[in-house]
Design a protein around this motif. Structure first.
Motif, mmCIF file in Angstrom:
data_model
loop_
_atom_site.group_PDB
_atom_site.id
_atom_site.type_symbol
_atom_site.label_atom_id
_atom_site.label_comp_id
_atom_site.label_asym_id
_atom_site.label_seq_id
_atom_site.Cartn_x
_atom_site.Cartn_y
_atom_site.Cartn_z
ATOM 1 N N ARG A 82 46.095 -63.873 25.630
ATOM 2 C CA ARG A 82 47.410 -63.747 24.255
ATOM 3 C C ARG A 82 47.767 -62.730 23.677
ATOM 4 O O ARG A 82 49.130 -63.413 24.368
ATOM 5 N N ARG A 83 46.772 -62.037 23.901
ATOM 6 C CA ARG A 83 47.958 -60.432 22.727
ATOM 7 C C ARG A 83 48.691 -59.934 24.312
ATOM 8 O O ARG A 83 49.985 -59.830 23.805
ATOM 9 N N HIS A 105 51.460 -63.198 25.410
ATOM 10 C CA HIS A 105 51.392 -64.002 24.043
ATOM 11 C C HIS A 105 52.537 -65.930 25.353
ATOM 12 O O HIS A 105 52.288 -66.823 25.067
ATOM 13 N N GLU A 115 51.664 -69.339 25.217
ATOM 14 C CA GLU A 115 52.966 -70.398 24.712
ATOM 15 C C GLU A 115 52.887 -71.396 25.532
ATOM 16 O O GLU A 115 53.318 -72.814 25.275
#
Length: 425
Positions: free
Chosen positions: A154-155, A158, A162
């Motif tokens: 996710r980091r 991103h 999303e």
């Protein structure tokens, strides 16, 4: 100073967000242990389908803007006359995202049970090839969404996270609707609609579809005025006047199907307009500052966030660094009892003299620490000194991840209520 096991609760690895996540998983594991042993294939499929739907419903609803606002309104309605310990616990309301993650993981696990059961010899005998195909597609999709939502991915990616959550979530709902209908036709060919209307999953899915669609019904294109006092920040005024409130945020995008980002609403009684502060913190914000748009898209309604919990305390110390001043401004400019500790490099050159003047006029005793002239500060020490000097009941820290966790843990280990972002989105 807290000692022993009580101090363990202040560690980021055991914050309320994590505890709620574990609690949701524990409830689901307990349910599986009690319900699943000895069940027939048909019963196991029914249980797994219902449990998956219920957990997906919980995961979706706990993130729904109106639900979030309701939960914050209830939690922050406690009067300041209540014991500090109670108010400090209620202020953790923004950790409810742990329910989202726990329920999503539980839904994935329950659907794994459904998939294994459906693909077993006994399961294949009672289900059509179409139904089995939908089961396999859903299982793969849920695993992909969960994988991209893990913290490391996710980091680093991103945008992929999303997009997978949005479009993957929509596709999940669509496939789940298809699965519910197809499953009913397989188990009761002559009375499928009776099964559909009495199946709990049907009504859970209906609620989820409505909750997911609702923010998009508020989708609108809004003209903006963008002022960039430096290459680090953009101050945005939207030609849009929703009912905002202190501690709320507005979600904007440059394209409806592109990346969406929430920013704190700068609510000032003397300036009844919607303003946002956007700081350079990645490709999207960098592009916004370098090439300001004439319009943005706004979705949903202003939504409560961590800054909203300040109303639970008689006085709050805000500790922030650099562009973290943005989420602090609504409470500070609205005149809430507060003290500010702001560490940033050349504040007037970076954020503009007008904004700095607006802050210092609202808070004449604010500590604005110029890191270029004064060096890196000890934020924990400054926060402790501010609490002792002002008599504040709590500290809210808005900074980068390591600094926020360091400040919050250090203060909570000393028995001082402290709050900060938890990077759960």
């Amino acid at each position: 100073m807290l000692t022993g096991w009580r101090r363990l609760w202040t560690r980021p690895a055991l914050m309320p967000y994590v505890r709620l996540l574990v609690l949701v998983l524990a409830v689901n594991v307990g349910t599986a242990v009690v319900v699943l042993p000895g069940t027939t294939t048909a019963t196991r499929l029914d249980v797994a389908l219902t449990a998956t739907a219920l957990n997906l419903g919980a995961a979706a609803l706990i993130r729904q803007q109106h639900v979030v606002n309701l939960l914050f309104r209830v939690a922050t309605s406690a009067p300041v006359s209540w014991p500090l310990r109670v108010r400090a616990a209620l202020a953790k309301v923004y950790h409810l995202g742990g329910i989202h993650v726990g329920a999503a993981l539980a839904a994935t696990a329950w659907f794994g049970v459904l998939a294994v059961t459906a693909l077993s010899p006994a399961g294949r005998d009672g289900l059509s090839p179409t139904t089995l195909g939908v089961v396999v597609a859903l299982a793969l999709l849920l695993v992909l969404i969960a994988a991209l939502a893990t913290a490391p991915l996710r980091r680093r990616h991103h945008e992929a996270f999303e997009m997978s959550h949005r479009f993957g979530g929509w596709l999940t709902l669509a496939l789940f609707v298809v699965l519910t209908v197809r499953y009913a036709h397989d188990v009761a060919p002559g009375s499928a609609w009776d099964v559909i209307l009495t199946e709990p999953a049907t009504w859970v899915l209906l609620v989820v579809v409505v909750s997911v669609a609702l923010p998009w019904l508020h989708l609108r294109k809004v003209a903006v005025d963008v002022h960039t006092p430096s290459s680090h920040v953009a101050l945005v005024r939207l030609h849009h006047h929703p009912r905002t409130f202190v501690g709320s945020s507005t979600t904007i995008a440059r394209h409806p199907l592109g990346q969406w980002h929430p920013f704190a609403n700068l609510v000032t009684p003397s300036r009844p307009e919607l303003r946002l502060a956007i700081s350079r913190a990645g490709d999207w914000t960098g592009s916004f500052i370098d090439s300001p748009p004439e319009h943005v898209w706004v979705r949903g309604v202003p939504t409560a966030g961590a800054g909203n919990v300040g109303k639970l305390f008689r006085k709050v110390v805000w500790v922030t660094t650099g562009s973290g001043i943005g989420p602090c401004l609504p409470s500070l400019l609205a005149g809430a009892p507060a003290h500010l500790v702001w560490a940033t490099r050349t504040p007037e050159a970076t954020f503009g003299p007008e904004l700095v003047a607006e802050i210092t006029e609202s808070l004449p005793d604010a500590l604005v620490w110029d890191t270029r002239a004064q060096g890196k500060p000890d934020l924990v020490a400054l926060a402790l000194d501010a609490v002792a000097t002002t008599g504040a009941e709590a500290v809210i820290c808005i900074s980068n991840r390591p600094t926020t966790f360091e400040v919050v843990e250090a203060l909570e280990s000393r028995g001082i209520p402290a709050y900060g972002a938890i990077w759960d989105s």
